[in-house]
Motif scaffolding. Structure first.
Motif, PDB file in Angstrom:
ATOM      1  N   GLU A  93     -15.080  28.920  -6.903  1.00 34.11           N
ATOM      2  CA  GLU A  93     -14.560  28.185  -8.061  1.00 34.11           C
ATOM      3  C   GLU A  93     -13.626  27.075  -7.611  1.00 34.11           C
ATOM      4  N   ASN A  94     -13.945  25.860  -8.042  1.00 32.74           N
ATOM      5  CA  ASN A  94     -13.020  24.746  -7.925  1.00 32.74           C
ATOM      6  C   ASN A  94     -12.160  24.764  -9.180  1.00 32.74           C
ATOM      7  N   LEU A  95     -10.945  25.250  -9.032  1.00 31.20           N
ATOM      8  CA  LEU A  95     -10.078  25.490 -10.176  1.00 31.20           C
ATOM      9  C   LEU A  95      -9.903  24.211 -10.990  1.00 31.20           C
ATOM     10  N   ASN A  96     -10.044  24.346 -12.299  1.00 35.76           N
ATOM     11  CA  ASN A  96      -9.882  23.192 -13.184  1.00 35.76           C
ATOM     12  C   ASN A  96      -8.582  22.469 -12.878  1.00 35.76           C
ATOM     13  N   THR A  97      -8.634  21.145 -12.897  1.00 34.72           N
ATOM     14  CA  THR A  97      -7.450  20.370 -12.510  1.00 34.72           C
ATOM     15  C   THR A  97      -6.272  20.586 -13.456  1.00 34.72           C
ATOM     16  N   GLY A  98      -6.542  21.031 -14.662  1.00 35.63           N
ATOM     17  CA  GLY A  98      -5.450  21.277 -15.602  1.00 35.63           C
ATOM     18  C   GLY A  98      -4.796  22.640 -15.449  1.00 35.63           C
ATOM     19  N   ALA A  99      -5.348  23.493 -14.581  1.00 35.51           N
ATOM     20  CA  ALA A  99      -4.809  24.843 -14.406  1.00 35.51           C
ATOM     21  C   ALA A  99      -3.545  24.815 -13.565  1.00 35.51           C
ATOM     22  N   GLU A 118     -10.742  33.422  -0.060  1.00 34.77           N
ATOM     23  CA  GLU A 118     -10.317  32.278   0.742  1.00 34.77           C
ATOM     24  C   GLU A 118      -9.891  31.149  -0.182  1.00 34.77           C
ATOM     25  N   VAL A 119      -8.849  30.428   0.250  1.00 34.23           N
ATOM     26  CA  VAL A 119      -8.298  29.347  -0.564  1.00 34.23           C
ATOM     27  C   VAL A 119      -8.326  28.051   0.241  1.00 34.23           C
ATOM     28  N   ARG A 120      -8.824  27.014  -0.366  1.00 37.86           N
ATOM     29  CA  ARG A 120      -8.869  25.684   0.239  1.00 37.86           C
ATOM     30  C   ARG A 120      -8.474  24.647  -0.810  1.00 37.86           C
ATOM     31  N   PRO A 121      -8.143  23.435  -0.398  1.00 33.42           N
ATOM     32  CA  PRO A 121      -7.974  22.356  -1.360  1.00 33.42           C
ATOM     33  C   PRO A 121      -9.327  21.678  -1.610  1.00 33.42           C
ATOM     34  N   TYR A 122      -9.506  21.171  -2.829  1.00 31.51           N
ATOM     35  CA  TYR A 122     -10.713  20.392  -3.075  1.00 31.51           C
ATOM     36  C   TYR A 122     -10.347  19.140  -3.863  1.00 31.51           C
ATOM     37  N   LEU A 123     -11.193  18.146  -3.744  1.00 29.85           N
ATOM     38  CA  LEU A 123     -11.018  16.887  -4.465  1.00 29.85           C
ATOM     39  C   LEU A 123     -12.396  16.457  -4.951  1.00 29.85           C
ATOM     40  N   CYS A 165     -14.918  25.975 -20.014  1.00 28.78           N
ATOM     41  CA  CYS A 165     -14.352  26.205 -18.675  1.00 28.78           C
ATOM     42  C   CYS A 165     -15.390  26.834 -17.751  1.00 28.78           C
ATOM     43  N   ILE A 166     -16.214  27.717 -18.323  1.00 26.81           N
ATOM     44  CA  ILE A 166     -17.275  28.335 -17.536  1.00 26.81           C
ATOM     45  C   ILE A 166     -18.229  27.279 -17.027  1.00 26.81           C
ATOM     46  N   LEU A 167     -18.590  26.340 -17.910  1.00 23.91           N
ATOM     47  CA  LEU A 167     -19.523  25.290 -17.518  1.00 23.91           C
ATOM     48  C   LEU A 167     -18.991  24.524 -16.329  1.00 23.91           C
ATOM     49  N   ILE A 168     -17.692  24.176 -16.402  1.00 23.70           N
ATOM     50  CA  ILE A 168     -17.073  23.405 -15.326  1.00 23.70           C
ATOM     51  C   ILE A 168     -17.071  24.204 -14.036  1.00 23.70           C
ATOM     52  N   SER A 169     -16.663  25.479 -14.137  1.00 19.34           N
ATOM     53  CA  SER A 169     -16.552  26.277 -12.922  1.00 19.34           C
ATOM     54  C   SER A 169     -17.911  26.585 -12.316  1.00 19.34           C
ATOM     55  N   CYS A 170     -18.926  26.823 -13.180  1.00 18.88           N
ATOM     56  CA  CYS A 170     -20.260  27.096 -12.657  1.00 18.88           C
ATOM     57  C   CYS A 170     -20.824  25.869 -11.960  1.00 18.88           C
ATOM     58  N   ASN A 198      -7.533  20.424  -6.964  1.00 18.51           N
ATOM     59  CA  ASN A 198      -6.730  21.631  -7.146  1.00 18.51           C
ATOM     60  C   ASN A 198      -7.139  22.602  -6.038  1.00 18.51           C
ATOM     61  N   PHE A 199      -6.840  23.891  -6.225  1.00 11.52           N
ATOM     62  CA  PHE A 199      -7.268  24.908  -5.270  1.00 11.52           C
ATOM     63  C   PHE A 199      -8.751  25.233  -5.464  1.00 11.52           C
ATOM     64  N   GLN A 200      -9.399  25.549  -4.375  1.00 12.04           N
ATOM     65  CA  GLN A 200     -10.734  26.142  -4.415  1.00 12.04           C
ATOM     66  C   GLN A 200     -10.619  27.595  -3.949  1.00 12.04           C
ATOM     67  N   PHE A 201     -11.222  28.523  -4.711  1.00 16.14           N
ATOM     68  CA  PHE A 201     -11.199  29.943  -4.372  1.00 16.14           C
ATOM     69  C   PHE A 201     -12.619  30.403  -4.058  1.00 16.14           C
ATOM     70  N   SER A 202     -12.773  31.057  -2.921  1.00 15.67           N
ATOM     71  CA  SER A 202     -14.061  31.646  -2.551  1.00 15.67           C
ATOM     72  C   SER A 202     -13.932  33.163  -2.620  1.00 15.67           C
ATOM     73  N   TYR A 203     -14.845  33.800  -3.339  1.00 13.91           N
ATOM     74  CA  TYR A 203     -14.870  35.257  -3.461  1.00 13.91           C
ATOM     75  C   TYR A 203     -16.020  35.781  -2.610  1.00 13.91           C
ATOM     76  N   ILE A 204     -15.688  36.641  -1.654  1.00 16.02           N
ATOM     77  CA  ILE A 204     -16.648  37.118  -0.664  1.00 16.02           C
ATOM     78  C   ILE A 204     -16.655  38.644  -0.704  1.00 16.02           C
ATOM     79  N   ILE A 205     -17.819  39.225  -0.913  1.00 15.42           N
ATOM     80  CA  ILE A 205     -17.945  40.686  -0.924  1.00 15.42           C
ATOM     81  C   ILE A 205     -18.837  41.093   0.242  1.00 15.42           C
ATOM     82  N   ASP A 206     -18.280  41.919   1.114  1.00 16.52           N
ATOM     83  CA  ASP A 206     -19.016  42.407   2.282  1.00 16.52           C
ATOM     84  C   ASP A 206     -19.619  41.252   3.075  1.00 16.52           C
TER      85      ASP A 206
END
Length: 548
Positions: A111-117, A170-175, A12-17, A96-104
């Protein structure tokens, strides 16, 4: 041992990275909307009905963190806007959903959330999304794993330095098809994050003095103490989980020897699948002693395969070499929980050899070419050695390997048939694991005696079968040894290594005079092995390659 759940997480890490690297350039922090909320309430008690939102999160003292947002329309409709011609089934298999993590205001991880999640209804019907991220113990929910990937593997922990920060999500859709398509912003919110100072025992920071009677000559070579002290501080702070020992050998001499978390020089370390490599070693010795012809010997020469379930002519073609290189073609894959041939399933039976030999063959896998992480096959190698050498595997290994290396303190794990288990779990002292690594660095020579043939060492460390390991693209596997490249200051350093669940590694470098052992007990914890790689590239290699 029992490592398949962790290895599935690694996949899963490989996919998300990979998704991270593909999609970062498409996004910049947005200020369009503010409809995502954070909560630090115990979500296990409110069962998803979170109504109290939080403006501040204490990174080390708040036990829970969730995010809540409401969509204007179900996710599937946002995916349809990206590809109107695709069916609902096709959209759900690609997006699925795409999540962006932003610090400062700096994007740290996407992360483009795995389609099976997540269940289908979350994507096709639900508007209100409640996603737990942080809990005191691991929870079986994709949001928890996503947070772990963000924090431990993709920069979150390092970005959250002591002090006050702002975390935005931030949350977006991705394909994902031939190209990655990312839709418009669906939700965004931020929370103040307080990162208190971690109070540690400062006596744990200085480089530890090597004690006498190690069995090694002590190296007089210099290394960068500051780098090692910085690493020790990170270990004391818990940045690197459950590290127990670090041993560095340079030019066949002991350069660094350090222990943590209650471990000492005399501690035995269960390095899990590091033990697989010992099967390769002992098999090589048995071949040299002519108890086994060679690694091209067929499995059917040791077992009546027709007496086991799922016999096929293809099974007759399995060689010892294919078991050594994890390319035997059996329908067994520890990285796939659905596989019928996982180590966990094997260890729930009362005869592990029978379990392995009863497995069917994969219809499409090519023996000797296609890689599958198949622990049960390594167990077969141990059984074959046991029945082939005088007085069995344990006695033979002691006489031919451990005694010549002056290793007297060790412990085997055993099968239900009381045969030493070569699938993992052998326990040695860290300083003795270093002897094992140095044996390979010396091309099989130890104190003037050729314990292993140079040819067998070369085959074992060679690039025998193509595979990917924990983010390594175009990786290779030898005879139960991995291959990798560490990059430090723009220079590549080739290394062959044994690896086990929890962050355990014995690293034998090709062109520089080092053997490094790291023992750890972060069994099943996200990012344990990747943390060790970061320790190597950011601290240990810079320390031993650069002089203070």
């Amino acid at each position: 041992m029992k490592s398949n759940h962790f290895l599935v997480f690694i996949v899963c890490i490989l996919i998300s990275c990979k998704n991270n690297s593909q999609s970062k350039s498409d996004n910049t922090p947005s200020s369009e909307i503010e409809n995502l909320h954070f909560s630090t309430v115990d979500f296990t008690k409110v069962k998803g009905k979170i109504e109290n939102y939080s403006k501040e999160f204490d990174l080390y003292n708040d036990a829970y963190l969730s995010i809540v947002f409401n969509l204007d329309k179900p996710l599937i409709q946002s995916l349809q806007e990206l590809a109107p011609s695709l069916s609902e089934e096709e959209l759900l298999s690609k997006g699925n959903f795409q999540f962006s993590y932003i610090i400062d205001e700096k994007i740290i991880y996407i992360e483009n959330l795995n389609t099976g999640a997540g269940p289908k209804t979350r994507k096709t019907e639900k508007l209100r999304q409640v996603i737990p991220l942080v809990a005191p113990e691991r929870i079986n929910f994709w949001g928890w794993y996503m947070w772990q990937r963000f924090m431990k593997i993709n920069g979150g922990l390092d970005a959250f330095t002591e002090g006050n920060h702002t975390l935005s999500i931030e949350v977006r859709p991705y394909l994902k098809g031939d190209v990655l398509k990312v839709g418009s912003l669906l939700a965004k919110g931020n929370i103040a994050v307080k990162v208190p100072k971690i109070v540690i025992d400062e006596s744990l920071v200085p480089v530890q003095k090597i004690q006498p009677n190690s069995g090694w000559e002590i190296s007089k070579a210099n290394f960068n103490n500051n780098k090692i002290e910085a690493l020790n501080r990170k270990i004391a702070e818990g940045r690197f989980n459950d590290i127990n020992g670090i041993v560095v050998i340079k030019d066949d001499e002991l350069l660094i020897e350090e222990y943590f978390n209650g471990a000492t020089r005399d501690s035995l370390h269960n390095t899990r699948s590091v033990g697989k490599s010992f099967a390769s070693t002992i098999l090589g010795i048995a071949i040299e002693d002519k108890f086994i012809k060679d690694e091209n010997t067929l499995l059917k020469d040791f077992y009546d395969l027709k007496s086991y379930k799922n016999y096929s002519a293809k099974k007759d073609a399995v060689t010892l070499k294919s078991l050594l290189t994890m390319s035997s073609g059996f329908l067994g894959d520890d990285w796939d929980d659905e596989s019928p041939g996982t180590e966990d399933k094997m260890q729930s039976t009362d005869n592990w050899v029978k379990f392995a030999l009863d497995l069917p063959m994969h219809k499409d896998k090519i023996i000797g070419k296609d890689y599958n992480y198949f622990t049960a096959g390594v167990g077969l190698l141990g059984d074959i050695i046991h029945q082939s050498v005088p007085d069995g595997l344990v006695s033979y290994a002691d006489k031919k390997l451990f005694t010549p290396l002056s290793i007297t303190n060790y412990k085997w794990f055993y099968t239900p048939q009381n045969v030493a288990y070569t699938g993992g779990g052998i326990e040695l002292r860290a300083i003795d694991f270093a002897k094992y690594g140095q044996l390979y660095k010396n091309k099989g020579l130890w104190n003037g005696k050729q314990i292993l043939t140079e040819e067998w060492v070369e085959k074992s460390l060679a690039k025998q079968v193509s595979q990917s390991y924990a983010g390594i693209e175009d990786g290779y596997y030898g005879y139960l040894f991995w291959n990798n490249i560490y990059k430090v200051n723009g220079i590549n350093y080739e290394v062959s290594f044994c690896a086990g669940n929890g962050g355990n590694k014995i690293l034998v470098f090709k062109d520089i005079p080092f053997v490094v052992v790291i023992t750890a007990s972060a069994y099943g914890k996200p990012g344990a092995r990747i943390d060790v790689d970061k320790m190597m590239t950011d601290y240990i290699l810079p320390a031993i390659l650069e002089k203070q």
